[in-house]
Design a protein around this motif. Sequence first.
Motif, PDB file in Angstrom:
ATOM      1  N   THR A 119     -16.416  28.796 -13.030  1.00  0.00           N
ATOM      2  CA  THR A 119     -17.730  29.361 -13.331  1.00  0.00           C
ATOM      3  C   THR A 119     -17.581  30.524 -14.306  1.00  0.00           C
ATOM      4  N   LYS A 122     -17.071  29.305 -17.871  1.00  0.00           N
ATOM      5  CA  LYS A 122     -18.332  28.790 -18.423  1.00  0.00           C
ATOM      6  C   LYS A 122     -19.270  29.931 -18.798  1.00  0.00           C
ATOM      7  N   ARG A 123     -19.393  30.913 -17.915  1.00  0.00           N
ATOM      8  CA  ARG A 123     -20.292  32.047 -18.176  1.00  0.00           C
ATOM      9  C   ARG A 123     -19.854  32.821 -19.416  1.00  0.00           C
TER      10      ARG A 123
END
Length: 144
Positions: A119, A122-123
């Motif tokens: 995550t 991706k962020r």
Amino acid sequence: MIQYTMPLIYVTGISGSGKSSVCKALIKRGYEAHDADGESINRWRNKVTGKIRKNAGRKEVATKGWLEMYSWDTSRKKVEKLAQKAKNRLIFLCGASANEEIVWDLFDKVICLIIDQDTLRKRLATRTTNDFGKASHELENVLE
């Protein structure tokens, strides 16, 4: 006589964990919240001289040697001012820095945002409000 004080709360976590998003959400809900990055509470400090570097541009910060020469540090004086204001109202400070332990004693509570690596990747790759973490050496630094 009982004296009431309101807390100063620190929301921290690694780059990309959501501190700025939490800050915006708190403000939207009517709380006093400060983004340590956007309000110059955190700033670049030369690791050798201790001198504060103002107005460092993204091109400069994104260079490979930058993180070896400079540290993203918190100004204790500025957090002390927030702590003084927090005697009369609830205040949040959202941010993270290399030296944040120098201000932990000023907070009534510390909330640390945790994020998994997938995550986080991706962020950092897709966020539009901050480019830190997009360069490979910055991402490596964050993942450490």
